[in-house]
Structures are given as structure tokens and as C-alpha cells.
Motif scaffolding. Structure first.
Motif, PDB file in Angstrom:
ATOM      1  N   PRO A 193      12.909  27.371  -3.622  1.00 53.73           N
ATOM      2  CA  PRO A 193      12.294  26.799  -2.345  1.00 53.73           C
ATOM      3  C   PRO A 193      11.065  27.696  -1.897  1.00 53.73           C
ATOM      4  O   PRO A 193      11.157  28.918  -2.048  1.00 53.73           O
ATOM      5  CB  PRO A 193      13.402  26.896  -1.255  1.00 53.73           C
ATOM      6  N   LEU A 194      10.216  27.091  -1.110  1.00 52.84           N
ATOM      7  CA  LEU A 194       9.283  27.683  -0.509  1.00 52.84           C
ATOM      8  C   LEU A 194       9.880  28.259   0.819  1.00 52.84           C
ATOM      9  O   LEU A 194      10.578  27.613   1.451  1.00 52.84           O
ATOM     10  CB  LEU A 194       8.138  26.661  -0.348  1.00 52.84           C
ATOM     11  N   SER A 195       8.975  29.472   1.339  1.00 49.17           N
ATOM     12  CA  SER A 195       9.542  29.916   2.470  1.00 49.17           C
ATOM     13  C   SER A 195       8.593  29.171   3.628  1.00 49.17           C
ATOM     14  O   SER A 195       7.742  28.679   3.268  1.00 49.17           O
ATOM     15  CB  SER A 195       9.128  31.295   2.620  1.00 49.17           C
ATOM     16  N   ILE A 196       9.203  29.511   4.787  1.00 49.90           N
ATOM     17  CA  ILE A 196       8.424  28.691   5.849  1.00 49.90           C
ATOM     18  C   ILE A 196       6.809  29.283   6.007  1.00 49.90           C
ATOM     19  O   ILE A 196       6.182  28.349   6.307  1.00 49.90           O
ATOM     20  CB  ILE A 196       9.323  29.263   7.369  1.00 49.90           C
ATOM     21  N   LYS A 197       6.838  30.492   5.729  1.00 43.82           N
ATOM     22  CA  LYS A 197       5.363  30.880   5.625  1.00 43.82           C
ATOM     23  C   LYS A 197       4.554  30.478   4.652  1.00 43.82           C
ATOM     24  O   LYS A 197       3.255  30.207   4.959  1.00 43.82           O
ATOM     25  CB  LYS A 197       5.497  32.662   5.446  1.00 43.82           C
ATOM     26  N   GLU A 198       5.101  30.150   3.314  1.00 43.82           N
ATOM     27  CA  GLU A 198       4.481  29.604   2.381  1.00 43.82           C
ATOM     28  C   GLU A 198       4.315  28.086   2.891  1.00 43.82           C
ATOM     29  O   GLU A 198       2.895  27.521   2.507  1.00 43.82           O
ATOM     30  CB  GLU A 198       5.282  29.599   1.150  1.00 43.82           C
ATOM     31  N   ILE A 199       4.900  27.135   3.662  1.00 48.01           N
ATOM     32  CA  ILE A 199       4.718  26.082   3.734  1.00 48.01           C
ATOM     33  C   ILE A 199       3.580  26.003   4.964  1.00 48.01           C
ATOM     34  O   ILE A 199       2.870  25.278   4.904  1.00 48.01           O
ATOM     35  CB  ILE A 199       6.132  25.390   4.144  1.00 48.01           C
ATOM     36  N   LEU A 200       3.982  26.849   5.858  1.00 44.12           N
ATOM     37  CA  LEU A 200       3.246  26.562   7.196  1.00 44.12           C
ATOM     38  C   LEU A 200       2.074  27.788   7.007  1.00 44.12           C
ATOM     39  O   LEU A 200       2.162  28.720   7.776  1.00 44.12           O
ATOM     40  CB  LEU A 200       4.030  27.005   8.568  1.00 44.12           C
ATOM     41  N   PHE A 248       0.986  -1.193   0.110  1.00 41.06           N
ATOM     42  CA  PHE A 248       0.015  -0.099  -0.018  1.00 41.06           C
ATOM     43  C   PHE A 248       0.957   1.216   0.068  1.00 41.06           C
ATOM     44  O   PHE A 248       1.700   1.516   0.992  1.00 41.06           O
ATOM     45  CB  PHE A 248      -1.000  -0.079   1.339  1.00 41.06           C
ATOM     46  N   VAL A 249       0.859   1.743  -1.063  1.00 38.79           N
ATOM     47  CA  VAL A 249       1.590   3.254  -1.133  1.00 38.79           C
ATOM     48  C   VAL A 249       1.006   4.398  -0.405  1.00 38.79           C
ATOM     49  O   VAL A 249       0.117   5.021  -0.972  1.00 38.79           O
ATOM     50  CB  VAL A 249       1.832   3.572  -2.702  1.00 38.79           C
ATOM     51  N   ASN A 250       1.902   4.687   0.725  1.00 43.94           N
ATOM     52  CA  ASN A 250       1.313   5.516   1.672  1.00 43.94           C
ATOM     53  C   ASN A 250       1.884   6.930   1.699  1.00 43.94           C
ATOM     54  O   ASN A 250       1.671   7.820   2.374  1.00 43.94           O
ATOM     55  CB  ASN A 250       1.244   4.867   3.065  1.00 43.94           C
ATOM     56  N   GLN A 251       2.860   7.186   0.744  1.00 43.69           N
ATOM     57  CA  GLN A 251       3.599   8.374   0.736  1.00 43.69           C
ATOM     58  C   GLN A 251       4.001   8.618  -0.929  1.00 43.69           C
ATOM     59  O   GLN A 251       4.385   7.557  -1.422  1.00 43.69           O
ATOM     60  CB  GLN A 251       4.838   8.233   1.579  1.00 43.69           C
ATOM     61  N   ASN A 252       3.681   9.722  -1.346  1.00 44.08           N
ATOM     62  CA  ASN A 252       3.891  10.167  -2.682  1.00 44.08           C
ATOM     63  C   ASN A 252       4.386  11.402  -2.834  1.00 44.08           C
ATOM     64  O   ASN A 252       3.750  12.455  -2.595  1.00 44.08           O
ATOM     65  CB  ASN A 252       2.833   9.950  -3.643  1.00 44.08           C
ATOM     66  N   ARG A 253       5.751  11.603  -3.135  1.00 39.65           N
ATOM     67  CA  ARG A 253       6.290  13.025  -3.109  1.00 39.65           C
ATOM     68  C   ARG A 253       5.821  13.757  -4.368  1.00 39.65           C
ATOM     69  O   ARG A 253       6.230  14.977  -4.480  1.00 39.65           O
ATOM     70  CB  ARG A 253       7.691  12.919  -3.021  1.00 39.65           C
ATOM     71  N   GLY A 312       0.035  21.123   9.415  1.00 39.45           N
ATOM     72  CA  GLY A 312       0.709  20.316  10.298  1.00 39.45           C
ATOM     73  C   GLY A 312       0.848  18.761  10.163  1.00 39.45           C
ATOM     74  O   GLY A 312       1.784  18.217  10.313  1.00 39.45           O
ATOM     75  N   LEU A 313      -0.492  18.174  10.213  1.00 41.42           N
ATOM     76  CA  LEU A 313      -0.628  16.761  10.186  1.00 41.42           C
ATOM     77  C   LEU A 313       0.159  16.041   8.887  1.00 41.42           C
ATOM     78  O   LEU A 313       1.029  15.285   8.984  1.00 41.42           O
ATOM     79  CB  LEU A 313      -2.019  16.336  10.523  1.00 41.42           C
ATOM     80  N   PRO A 314      -0.249  16.475   7.709  1.00 36.07           N
ATOM     81  CA  PRO A 314       0.268  16.117   6.600  1.00 36.07           C
ATOM     82  C   PRO A 314       1.802  16.167   6.696  1.00 36.07           C
ATOM     83  O   PRO A 314       2.451  15.164   6.040  1.00 36.07           O
ATOM     84  CB  PRO A 314      -0.264  17.032   5.349  1.00 36.07           C
ATOM     85  N   LEU A 315       2.620  17.165   7.332  1.00 35.96           N
ATOM     86  CA  LEU A 315       3.968  17.365   7.300  1.00 35.96           C
ATOM     87  C   LEU A 315       4.597  16.131   8.312  1.00 35.96           C
ATOM     88  O   LEU A 315       5.804  15.968   7.927  1.00 35.96           O
ATOM     89  CB  LEU A 315       4.283  18.639   7.664  1.00 35.96           C
ATOM     90  N   MET A 363       7.103  20.714   0.042  1.00 36.38           N
ATOM     91  CA  MET A 363       6.585  21.022   1.181  1.00 36.38           C
ATOM     92  C   MET A 363       7.258  20.186   2.226  1.00 36.38           C
ATOM     93  O   MET A 363       8.174  20.867   3.257  1.00 36.38           O
ATOM     94  CB  MET A 363       5.254  20.568   1.342  1.00 36.38           C
ATOM     95  N   ALA A 364       7.468  18.837   1.902  1.00 37.81           N
ATOM     96  CA  ALA A 364       8.052  18.207   3.069  1.00 37.81           C
ATOM     97  C   ALA A 364       9.628  18.347   3.076  1.00 37.81           C
ATOM     98  O   ALA A 364      10.296  18.281   4.320  1.00 37.81           O
ATOM     99  CB  ALA A 364       7.783  16.673   2.614  1.00 37.81           C
TER     100      ALA A 364
END
Lengths: 500, 500
Positions: free
Chosen positions: A217-224, A122-127, A230-233, A143-144
Motif C-alpha cells: 500500500p501507499l502511505s498517507i503521505k504518498e497519496i496526499l 458515460f464511464v466516469n470512474q476508472n480504477r 484532493g478533488l480527484p479523491l 489511491m482511492a
């Protein structure tokens, strides 16, 4: 009293994949099992092996409980909603309840293997999957590995400014600082520039002179962008969500069904229970077609059902059941569709969003086949704790619209290819009324509320099982392990009586 | 001159999964392709579709090149070593070369799908797998989520000590600090205590009262025991190693073979080349069974072979080929074995070690079947850059001993179950002599050395292809994309001549 207290005894350790009651130990003893979900089926199989006379009473016209694989022709009945009939093509299915198995879940995997149930990844992670937050879609990798790079940059900066001089000896610090640059994708100055492209490419590497260009890269603000992300990360670090994960080939119900095949003659389907009574010598279960008497009972009913059921339970037990929280009212919405996502590099795995569908699950098998069942919504509070109840309350059409809009954000223009939607609202599903109790704190929180030990305490000849009586809640593993624990209590009572 | 310069033209972008030359455009034109690996097979298939008269000359008695799936009965011939014959049971195989496909590799996956090659997940990450460094074995989860937690703790400390006050506005900083605790598994004081158990459990959660106990975290020093562990810690963030990854059902050679089935009549096996000559009107290839003349040539031979081959190449081309670095001399050692690893929660994925075997690969498919092929060594410089040459130089028995010792460290006592070992030393494999050129810097480094553009420049009617002429080196994708780029050069020359 001694027997009653045994409800608090230590259960079998989960390493025991080869659980077995002493052969022949149940000879001449009768047990009634309430519910033919995993806890009930495991109980029944093990009791039968040990020579018990077992009867299982199951309210539904199918076994499996919250292990429910829906195929074309299956009916979906929900409280207060029109009946749906799934119209999926042959070979397609939706795992409406349990859908993945951590490789560490040895008890349930042990049963799968014992009965020759084929397992696949079961593929539970896909970048490559999309994350749609605050109105913007980014690949999971951005994001990750973006947040990882940003954290590395901040820490590298702190180290370079001597903030850690007192914490770490110089040699260790230098080595660690070197590692941090490598780990985070930092440039020589310690800035996160997505060096090496872990967080994505603006241009993929190609032939001849076409070198890859790293994505900015995305900034911290863009990611968060908000609490929803939070949970997805952290999702793929949750112990029960870590790679590798498994699913049975052909549908999650293959395991339940394989156990059922062993005990089929013992199971009475479509037999809802109306009361649980104690008698001088054991138990009497009242139900639609009469009553069933037995020496012992294993009760696997979910708490919302038990809460309403007349019984001879002690005041303490009744109080504990009344105190238990409501169950998580998760919803899954699925469509049949040509596999447009595979043309966009998505082979299995999950997409995430702060929309009301929360989570999308792509099929992990039969890659390249013409169609698949896409779980377009798995509303379980992943990105908004209050969402499942609200989402559950929407009409089917409202839910389908939300899913289509979300899919169009992730895969522009593609929702038009999706058809034959179904929605399964666990809160409105008879005989379940939810997925798992929302005990305060984290799901596996060791600090369960005071009433929790009372929930798994035996009531004389009645013992209790189900995922809600485990520290693997909402998992088949918890159901199977709780069955083992309950069986040991029965076995101890039988031994006790024999000795008396 | 214009034609020669076209070697530097922009290649097809990798998004072009449906590459095609203009139909009929090759009518009356003859092309000889050197090598029937992926680059040669893709070239041949596309030329044939466009109406070219194609001949492929392949030195080996099989197609596929470094795509080599070894099954029972197959011979393994290596320079200066006794021939081995694989004795695997029917249905078992070793992907000795290419073994996984990133989901983003659209060109090679496009061919797989066009020809109906079934694909399944390749499990490239396993948090339950063992990491054996500095003489100690830990689960991957303890290492991967351990370092993340330690980094989070250090940064949380820096934030709490106001080291980032000037970098981030307060509201953003507070939110970020909250996230950091959640992300890292920190306690309320900001200490990494493996809260939630991402980095492993001392006791798994079980039934009734058995709550989980989080494993005590590893220190930075324990995790970063030396430089060997660096690559494993970032491995699953390498763009080409990110989930999800794929493999053909039944062996990696299924894709090469599917293309081969389309062009079989064009391929001459067991025909090593002795010289590449230019003629007034095209090319003449000299080989064991005579010579083949054609208007154009697509040369896909690896650089170590090309380096020694007599040719009419220009001095600039010869100088570039001579300047190119040696190829990575990776080694894979595999055993047949009962699947003892699956009893220890390992379903696919990789183990890592600082021993000479470096990397272990567990089978990603057929879970629960009686046996599997375990790659016990994949020595490719993952944990020690200098190791592959040294490991390659060892005797078979020395290599097998190293693998057995490593497996016993990861799975105590289990190596006794392993049998039928084979070793494939790519540096000693005729017609390959390695895996891929070690260009300075990272594999996909945009700053390739000065001689690199000369390597993919056309030499009159001779054009070049192969993974070494791409920024996807060592991947089938690079081979396929380079073939597309070479084909466009041929097509442009044909159009040029037609216009003249």
C-alpha cells in the motif's frame, strides 16, 4: 410590481419531467427568445407547444451554445487566436462543452427520451486509470482504496486503544471494528496491508499455481502529496458525478439538435443582439438584421454577454449583472488517436494529474474501434483553481506539448500516436466567454451572494433563464429547469393580463 | 515422471494477451478436448492454429458451458424440475451465467477483440439504486458515502482529541485532518452532516432560488444493520468488480460463439463422456457414440462431473478431486419488463437486499427501449452465505414471489409490470452442477488447500483446464488462462517426444 416580484416565486420542482404549459394558452402572444442553447431551445419548444408565436435569435451559426460537439470539418473560432479546423475522421467527435449527464437529471433526460435520442453509459470512474501526482503515476485503485485503507487503519488503531469506548456501546463497537477491517483491507492486527488487492496487485492471479500478490500500500503521505489530489479523491462522490452517468450516442449535441428539429422554423441563426429594449406593450430586440418586437422576452444570454449589452434593465438588475463573477474559463484539448489506452485496460473513465492538463477523458463508447478522440486536457480547476486562466493563455503548441508530456507519463511512448489536436478555450469563445459563473463557495452552494435573487427576477415582460440561474450550474439540467421557471413567469403574466 | 511434474510448472503470465503455440508444432498430433466452454474453446482454437488435429466432445447441445445467454425460445432444463422455455421478446436476453468482464481480463478480452466482438460498458455500480436492508430502503449513495462520512467523523474526533499526535507529524496531521473533513462531508466541528450532498439530497437543486438540501445522514447503526450489508459496502472495491467493466453487445455468449465459429468443424455437440482412459500411446475417451482416441487430452470438465466419471486417473488425482469442495449453487431469476427503473434514475447497476433474492441487476444497455430483462434475483451468497442452497430448493413460484416482493420494496407497485419469469439454478444445471468451487477462504485466496496443486497436475498425456484451476475462479479469464497453461504442458510433451 406584483409581476416584478414574481421573479422570486418558487420554480417547478425538478421532479417535473413532463413539464407543459396549458395547451393553447399562448394563442395570440408573441415571445422572443434570446439564445438557442438548451435554455432557449427548451423555452421555444414549450412555448410553441402552448400556441405562442415564438422567435429565437441566436448569435452563432449553430444552435446548442455550450453544448458543442466538434466533428471533422468544424471550425473553432476564438478571440485573438488563429482559426482551427477539426480534422477528425468521420464518426469521431469531441464534446467540447457538456459531455456527461447524471442519471438524476430528469428534465434534460426527459427531452432526450421524448425525442428518441439514444443514450449510452458515460464511464466516469476508472480504477485502472493513472493518477500522476508529484511526478509519480499510480493506478486510481491504489489511491482511492489506499486512502480508504489508511483511514480505516488509523480508526481501527484508535478503537483498539479504546479511544471510542465512550462514543459507541461495546457490541456496536465490536461489530463496527470487524467491519472496518473488512472495509479497509486490514490484517488481523489492524494494519492496512491491502488485503484482497482492492488497491492493486503486484501480480495478477493467473492459472494453476499463480496466485495474486497484493500491491504494497501507499502511505498517507504518498497519496496526499499535495492539495491537487484532493478533488480527484472525492470526485466520484460529488452528487453530479456519481454513477451511473449517460451520454447521447453520437455526440452530446444530439439532444439540443432533437429539440431544434421541433422548432427549426422559429430559429434565426447568425443574429447577434445589439440591445434589449422595453416598449409600452412589451419588448424590442435590436440586432444585426433589424429588430424584433414581442409581448415577452426570455433572455438566456450568459452574464459576460449581458454585462456589455445595452438594455433598458433597471438599475438593480444592471448592478446585479455587474456584480456577478466572471465565468470559469475552462479549456479542453483533444487529439485523434489509435486506442492505445484500451490495450492498457482503460475503457472510458478519467485520468488525473497535477500537471497543467489536470484531467484526461477516455472515450466511453465504440470500444475496440480503430481510433478515438482522447481529451488530453480538461483544465477546469480540478487540481489547481488558478490553472484554467493560465492554461488558456498558452499557445496551442504549448498546450499540445503539455498534453503529450502528460500522456507519455501515463502511457509511456504513446503520445507519438496522437494527431489532429484541437483546443477549445471557453473563455475565448465568442458568445460564451466561459462556462459558468464562479459564484463564491461550492457550485451548488445554497448561500449564493446577495445579488443572486436579483439576477433571476423578471424585468417587466423580460424573464431570464440559463444554467447560471439555477442550483445545477454548468449543467444542461440547470438550463432546462431555469427555462421551465421562466416559462411559468411568462405564463403567469399572460394569465394576469387575460384576467385584467 | 518429468512430464508428470510439469503440471506444477509456471503458467503463462496473464499479460500474454497474444498467446500462441509455435506454428505447425502440432502437425501429426491428435488432441481430444473435453468440454466446449471457454477453456475448451480456447484450447481448441489454439491447437488448431498450431496444426494439431483436435476433436472437442461436448455433452450439451450448445457450446459455452457456464457462459449461457438465454433468449426467447430457449429451453431451461434442470434436474428434478419441469422444463422452462424462455419467452423473452426478440432482442432481449438473460446472461444466466457469466455477465460482466473486468477491463483487466486481457486474455478473454483479447479473444473478443481478435474476433471483432463488440464490447460496451457494463454498469456495475449505481449510486441511485436502492439498498433494502432490515426492512428499510435507502439509496446506495446514502449507504456508501454514509459509512465513509461516519468513519471520517470518528477519525476526525480522534485526531482532534490528540489520539494521533504520536503517529503523525503535526504538519502532515493538519493536512490530513483538513482532507478528512472534505473527504467525509464533515462540518467545521468535524461532524458528518453530509455536507455537499454526496450521501443524497432531501431536495435536489433546481432553478432560480431552489437550492439543494442535503439529506440527513444515516447513523452507523442504521447503515450497519447486520452482516448482510458488509459485502455490498465493499463490493465495488473488489478487484474484479471495479470500474470499468464490459459486456459484449447482444449477449455474453458472443465471445464463446466467435471462438466456436473458428473451430466449429472440430466440435461434437450432444456427446457426453462416459470414461477417460489411458492407452499405451495416449488416451481413449468413451462416450455415447463410441470412443475417441488421441495422443493427448485436455480435460476442462467441472469437478462435480469429474468426481463421478470413471477414469484411469492416479489415486492421488482421484483423492484430490474427491477432496475438492462442492460448487457454489447460485441462482438467477429474471423477468421481462417495461423499464420502470429508468423512470427512477436507474440506468444499469445493482440493487442489494438482505432478502432471499440478494441482488438485482438492471440492464446496462439499450436505455430508453420499451423493455428489458431485469435480473430480479442473483442469489450467490452475497448477503447470506447459506442462501443460495436454500433459495435453489424453493419452487419457481416461491422464487418469483420473493423477487416480486423485493422489486415492490425497491419500486413500489411496479412488479405488476413484470412478466415471463425464468429461473436458472446452477446447482441443478446438468453438466455444470454449480458455478465454481468454494475453495476455503476468499475466492482468490493464495492459501488454497493442499490438494489444489494435485488438481492441475498432468496425468501423463492428460492435462487439465477450467476456471477452477486458476486464481481467477468463476471468471472466463480463469478459464482462458488455464487453457493457456494446459496448452503449454501439451506443447512441452510434444517437444519432449520429438527430442526423444
Amino acid at each position: 410590481m406584483a409581476m416584478e416580484a414574481m421573479g422570486l416565486a418558487q420554480p417547478t420542482p425538478p421532479e417535473a419531467t413532463k413539464f407543459a404549459l396549458p395547451p393553447g394558452s399562448g394563442s395570440g402572444r408573441k415571445v422572443v427568445v434570446l439564445g438557442a442553447g438548451i435554455a432557449g431551445l427548451v423555452s421555444t419548444y414549450e412555448l410553441q407547444r402552448a400556441g405562442y408565436d415564438v422567435t429565437v435569435l441566436e448569435a452563432r451559426d449553430r444552435i446548442g451554445g455550450r453544448v458543442w460537439t466538434i466533428r471533422g470539418g468544424d471550425r473553432i473560432v476564438q478571440f485573438g487566436r488563429a482559426m482551427q479546423r477539426a480534422e477528425f475522421d468521420d464518426g469521431l467527435y469531441l464534446n467540447a462543452g457538456a459531455a456527461r449527464i447524471p442519471a438524476t437529471h430528469r428534465a434534460i433526460l426527459g427531452y432526450a427520451r421524448r425525442f428518441g435520442v439514444k443514450l449510452e453509459p458515460f464511464v466516469n470512474q476508472n480504477r485502472s486509470a493513472g493518477w500522476d501526482f508529484a511526478g509519480k503515476v499510480h493506478e486510481e485503485r491504489s489511491m482511492a482504496f489506499g486512502i480508504r485503507g489508511q483511514i480505516a487503519e488509523l480508526l481501527a488503531k484508535a478503537i483498539d486503544q479504546h479511544a471510542l469506548d465512550s462514543v459507541m456501546p461495546k457490541a456496536e463497537r465490536d461489530f463496527f471494528r470487524g467491519f472496518l477491517g473488512f472495509y479497509g483491507g486490514l490484517d488481523e492486527k489492524g494494519k492496512f496491508v491491502n488485503l484482497g488487492g482492492s488497491a492493486g496487485f503486484a501480480t495478477e492471479g493467473g492459472a494453476y499455481g499463480q496466485s495474486a500478490k497484493d500491491l504494497a500500500p501507499l502511505s498517507i503521505k504518498e497519496i496526499l502529496s499535495g492539495p491537487a489530489v484532493g478533488l480527484p479523491l472525492i470526485f466520484d462522490s460529488i452528487p453530479d458525478m456519481q454513477s451511473s452517468m449517460l451520454q447521447p450516442v453520437g455526440g452530446m449535441d444530439r439532444i439540443a439538435d432533437a429539440i431544434y428539429q421541433q422548432v427549426k422554423a422559429r430559429v434565426r441563426l447568425s443574429t447577434p443582439i445589439s440591445a434589449i429594449r422595453r416598449t409600452a406593450s412589451g419588448v424590442r430586440i435590436e440586432h444585426a438584421s433589424g429588430m424584433t418586437e414581442a409581448d415577452y422576452c426570455i433572455c438566456t444570454l450568459p452574464l459576460p454577454i449581458l454585462k456589455r449589452l445595452p438594455s433598458d434593465f433597471s438599475p438593480a438588475k444592471k448592478a446585479a449583472i455587474a456584480a456577478a463573477p466572471g465565468y470559469q474559463r475552462s479549456v479542453k484539448v483533444a487529439f485523434e488517436s489509435p486506442r492505445f489506452w484500451e490495450e492498457q485496460d482503460i475503457y472510458g473513465g478519467l485520468a488525473w494529474t497535477d500537471r497543467k492538463n489536470e484531467n484526461v477523458i477516455y472515450p466511453s463508447s465504440d470500444f475496440g474501434s480503430p481510433k478515438g478522440v482522447l481529451v488530453g486536457a480538461y483544465a477546469a480547476g480540478w487540481t489547481n483553481q488558478d490553472n484554467p486562466d493560465a492554461f488558456s493563455a498558452l499557445s496551442n503548441d504549448q498546450q499540445f506539448r503539455i498534453v503529450r508530456d502528460s500522456i507519455d507519463a501515463l502511457h509511456p511512448g504513446k503520445s507519438a500516436l496522437m494527431s489532429k489536436p484541437v483546443t477549445v478555450r471557453w473563455g475565448l469563445t465568442p458568445y460564451s466567454e466561459g462556462v459558468s459563473p464562479n459564484y463564491p463557495g461550492n457550485p451548488g452552494n445554497p448561500n449564493r451572494p446577495d445579488y443572486y435573487p436579483e439576477l433571476y427576477k423578471a424585468e417587466g415582460p423580460i424573464v431570464f433563464a440559463g444554467e447560471h440561474l439555477s442550483f445545477q450550474p454548468a449543467w444542461q439540467e440547470g438550463a432546462a429547469l431555469s427555462a421551465h421557471a421562466a416559462l411559468e413567469l411568462v405564463q403567469a403574466m399572460v394569465a394576469d393580463r387575460a384576467a385584467a
